[in-house]
Design a protein around this motif. Structure first.
Motif, PDB file in Angstrom:
ATOM      1  N   LYS A 288      47.158  55.894  65.298  1.00  0.00           N
ATOM      2  CA  LYS A 288      47.490  56.883  66.334  1.00  0.00           C
ATOM      3  C   LYS A 288      48.330  56.206  67.410  1.00  0.00           C
ATOM      4  N   TYR A 289      49.262  56.982  67.952  1.00  0.00           N
ATOM      5  CA  TYR A 289      50.189  56.474  68.955  1.00  0.00           C
ATOM      6  C   TYR A 289      50.299  57.457  70.119  1.00  0.00           C
ATOM      7  N   ASP A 290      50.754  56.919  71.246  1.00  0.00           N
ATOM      8  CA  ASP A 290      51.039  57.763  72.415  1.00  0.00           C
ATOM      9  C   ASP A 290      52.446  58.339  72.332  1.00  0.00           C
ATOM     10  N   VAL A 291      53.338  57.559  71.718  1.00  0.00           N
ATOM     11  CA  VAL A 291      54.756  57.935  71.663  1.00  0.00           C
ATOM     12  C   VAL A 291      55.298  57.565  70.281  1.00  0.00           C
ATOM     13  N   ILE A 292      56.065  58.477  69.685  1.00  0.00           N
ATOM     14  CA  ILE A 292      56.809  58.153  68.465  1.00  0.00           C
ATOM     15  C   ILE A 292      58.279  58.447  68.738  1.00  0.00           C
ATOM     16  N   VAL A 293      59.120  57.493  68.360  1.00  0.00           N
ATOM     17  CA  VAL A 293      60.560  57.573  68.614  1.00  0.00           C
ATOM     18  C   VAL A 293      61.278  57.937  67.313  1.00  0.00           C
ATOM     19  N   GLU A 294      62.055  59.003  67.369  1.00  0.00           N
ATOM     20  CA  GLU A 294      62.854  59.424  66.211  1.00  0.00           C
ATOM     21  C   GLU A 294      64.274  58.907  66.364  1.00  0.00           C
ATOM     22  N   GLN A 295      64.657  58.044  65.448  1.00  0.00           N
ATOM     23  CA  GLN A 295      66.046  57.562  65.462  1.00  0.00           C
ATOM     24  C   GLN A 295      66.481  57.281  64.023  1.00  0.00           C
ATOM     25  N   THR A 296      67.221  58.222  63.477  1.00  0.00           N
ATOM     26  CA  THR A 296      67.780  58.172  62.117  1.00  0.00           C
ATOM     27  C   THR A 296      66.720  58.047  61.015  1.00  0.00           C
ATOM     28  N   PHE A 297      65.483  58.447  61.289  1.00  0.00           N
ATOM     29  CA  PHE A 297      64.457  58.499  60.248  1.00  0.00           C
ATOM     30  C   PHE A 297      64.431  59.884  59.601  1.00  0.00           C
ATOM     31  N   PHE A 298      64.360  60.911  60.408  1.00  0.00           N
ATOM     32  CA  PHE A 298      64.313  62.296  59.930  1.00  0.00           C
ATOM     33  C   PHE A 298      65.493  62.603  59.008  1.00  0.00           C
ATOM     34  N   CYS A 299      66.680  62.191  59.410  1.00  0.00           N
ATOM     35  CA  CYS A 299      67.892  62.511  58.630  1.00  0.00           C
ATOM     36  C   CYS A 299      67.991  61.716  57.333  1.00  0.00           C
ATOM     37  N   ALA A 300      67.175  60.669  57.199  1.00  0.00           N
ATOM     38  CA  ALA A 300      67.196  59.844  55.986  1.00  0.00           C
ATOM     39  C   ALA A 300      66.243  60.363  54.914  1.00  0.00           C
TER      40      ALA A 300
ATOM     41  N   PRO B 227      65.171  66.475  52.559  1.00  0.00           N
ATOM     42  CA  PRO B 227      64.831  67.646  53.367  1.00  0.00           C
ATOM     43  C   PRO B 227      63.566  68.379  52.920  1.00  0.00           C
ATOM     44  N   LYS B 228      63.150  68.206  51.669  1.00  0.00           N
ATOM     45  CA  LYS B 228      61.897  68.819  51.210  1.00  0.00           C
ATOM     46  C   LYS B 228      60.687  68.248  51.946  1.00  0.00           C
ATOM     47  N   LEU B 229      60.856  67.092  52.579  1.00  0.00           N
ATOM     48  CA  LEU B 229      59.743  66.438  53.280  1.00  0.00           C
ATOM     49  C   LEU B 229      59.651  66.830  54.755  1.00  0.00           C
ATOM     50  N   ARG B 230      60.500  67.724  55.211  1.00  0.00           N
ATOM     51  CA  ARG B 230      60.538  67.999  56.654  1.00  0.00           C
ATOM     52  C   ARG B 230      59.242  68.591  57.194  1.00  0.00           C
ATOM     53  N   GLU B 231      58.630  69.498  56.466  1.00  0.00           N
ATOM     54  CA  GLU B 231      57.352  70.043  56.948  1.00  0.00           C
ATOM     55  C   GLU B 231      56.274  68.967  56.932  1.00  0.00           C
ATOM     56  N   ASN B 232      56.286  68.105  55.914  1.00  0.00           N
ATOM     57  CA  ASN B 232      55.345  66.976  55.873  1.00  0.00           C
ATOM     58  C   ASN B 232      55.577  66.045  57.052  1.00  0.00           C
ATOM     59  N   TYR B 233      56.856  65.816  57.390  1.00  0.00           N
ATOM     60  CA  TYR B 233      57.212  64.970  58.539  1.00  0.00           C
ATOM     61  C   TYR B 233      56.567  65.522  59.808  1.00  0.00           C
ATOM     62  N   VAL B 234      56.710  66.818  60.039  1.00  0.00           N
ATOM     63  CA  VAL B 234      56.170  67.423  61.262  1.00  0.00           C
ATOM     64  C   VAL B 234      54.653  67.271  61.298  1.00  0.00           C
ATOM     65  N   ARG B 235      53.988  67.571  60.190  1.00  0.00           N
ATOM     66  CA  ARG B 235      52.529  67.438  60.144  1.00  0.00           C
ATOM     67  C   ARG B 235      52.092  65.999  60.381  1.00  0.00           C
ATOM     68  N   LYS B 236      52.796  65.057  59.732  1.00  0.00           N
ATOM     69  CA  LYS B 236      52.409  63.651  59.872  1.00  0.00           C
ATOM     70  C   LYS B 236      52.646  63.160  61.298  1.00  0.00           C
ATOM     71  N   MET B 237      53.739  63.603  61.921  1.00  0.00           N
ATOM     72  CA  MET B 237      53.967  63.227  63.316  1.00  0.00           C
ATOM     73  C   MET B 237      52.837  63.732  64.202  1.00  0.00           C
ATOM     74  N   ALA B 238      52.430  64.982  64.002  1.00  0.00           N
ATOM     75  CA  ALA B 238      51.352  65.545  64.819  1.00  0.00           C
ATOM     76  C   ALA B 238      50.045  64.779  64.594  1.00  0.00           C
ATOM     77  N   ILE B 239      49.739  64.468  63.343  1.00  0.00           N
ATOM     78  CA  ILE B 239      48.522  63.719  63.023  1.00  0.00           C
ATOM     79  C   ILE B 239      48.554  62.324  63.640  1.00  0.00           C
ATOM     80  N   SER B 240      49.732  61.724  63.720  1.00  0.00           N
ATOM     81  CA  SER B 240      49.877  60.330  64.159  1.00  0.00           C
ATOM     82  C   SER B 240      49.904  60.167  65.679  1.00  0.00           C
ATOM     83  N   LEU B 241      49.943  61.279  66.404  1.00  0.00           N
ATOM     84  CA  LEU B 241      49.982  61.205  67.866  1.00  0.00           C
ATOM     85  C   LEU B 241      48.614  61.476  68.468  1.00  0.00           C
TER      86      LEU B 241
END
Length: 196
Positions: A104-116, A119-133
């Motif tokens: 778990k983190y207080d802050v997650i920085v997005e820099q050229t990870f999402f675009c790499a 695109p089928k993983l985008r909803e998983n990305y959002v869920r994982k970001m929420a879980i990780s904060l």
């Protein structure tokens, strides 16, 4: 082979080995680090997924943000990072699949990870970001603001991002980035989201 399986550790390591790293600007992006310096204290626990050569992590560490972490699939940039920063604790640059990472983190920085990512993983990305904060934690950074289906990098739009993030995050800011580096001028959105 699916796109998702193609974009694996071997693929990303080969990009670094062959120096096909157009996303790497060679220094810490001021848009990202200046936002951290202005909004988060040095005791914030920070993660940068898809870290690569890690210039942002390097600067944060040198400025006293000692709870800063990075994660990447590729081993090659980690080796370069630790060679440049021999005093950095290697355990804070993880070689791991972000989607399997459990912290778990207080802050997650997005820099050229999402675009790499596929695109089928985008909803998983959002869920994982929420879980990780942690509760009330922040996800912020830069997203491409153009349509591009063949990548990486993959593009996207303001409307797509609003739809993706709104269920799990309060949209604090999502706007055209006026301080983008010259090659990306007019093609990036700056966003700051707070976990609901």
């Amino acid at each position: 082979m699916t796109l998702e399986t193609k974009l694996n550790q071997a693929y990303w390591d080969s990009r670094y080995i062959d120096q096909q790293t157009g996303w790497d600007i060679g220094y810490a992006n001021p848009v990202l680090v200046d936002f951290i310096f202005a909004h988060f204290t040095k005791d914030a626990k920070i993660l940068i997924p898809g870290l690569g050569n890690g210039y942002e992590l390097e600067l944060l560490w040198k400025k006293g943000y000692k709870k800063s972490y990075g994660i990447d699939l590729a081993r090659t940039p980690r080796e370069a990072f630790l060679a440049r920063n021999p005093d950095f604790p290697g355990k804070q640059y993880l070689i791991e699949d972000f989607f399997l990472h459990n912290a778990k983190y207080d802050v997650i920085v997005e820099q050229t990870f999402f675009c790499a990512l596929d695109p089928k993983l985008r909803e998983n990305y959002v869920r994982k970001m929420a879980i990780s904060l942690n509760p009330g934690g922040s996800l912020f950074g830069l997203l491409f603001d153009f349509e591009k289906k063949d990548g990486p990098p993959f593009g996207g739009s303001f409307e797509e991002y609003l739809n993706l993030f709104s269920a799990d995050f309060e949209i604090v800011t999502m706007e055209k980035c006026m301080q983008s580096i010259a090659p990306r001028q007019g093609n990036e959105l700056f966003f700051h989201l707070r976990k609901k």
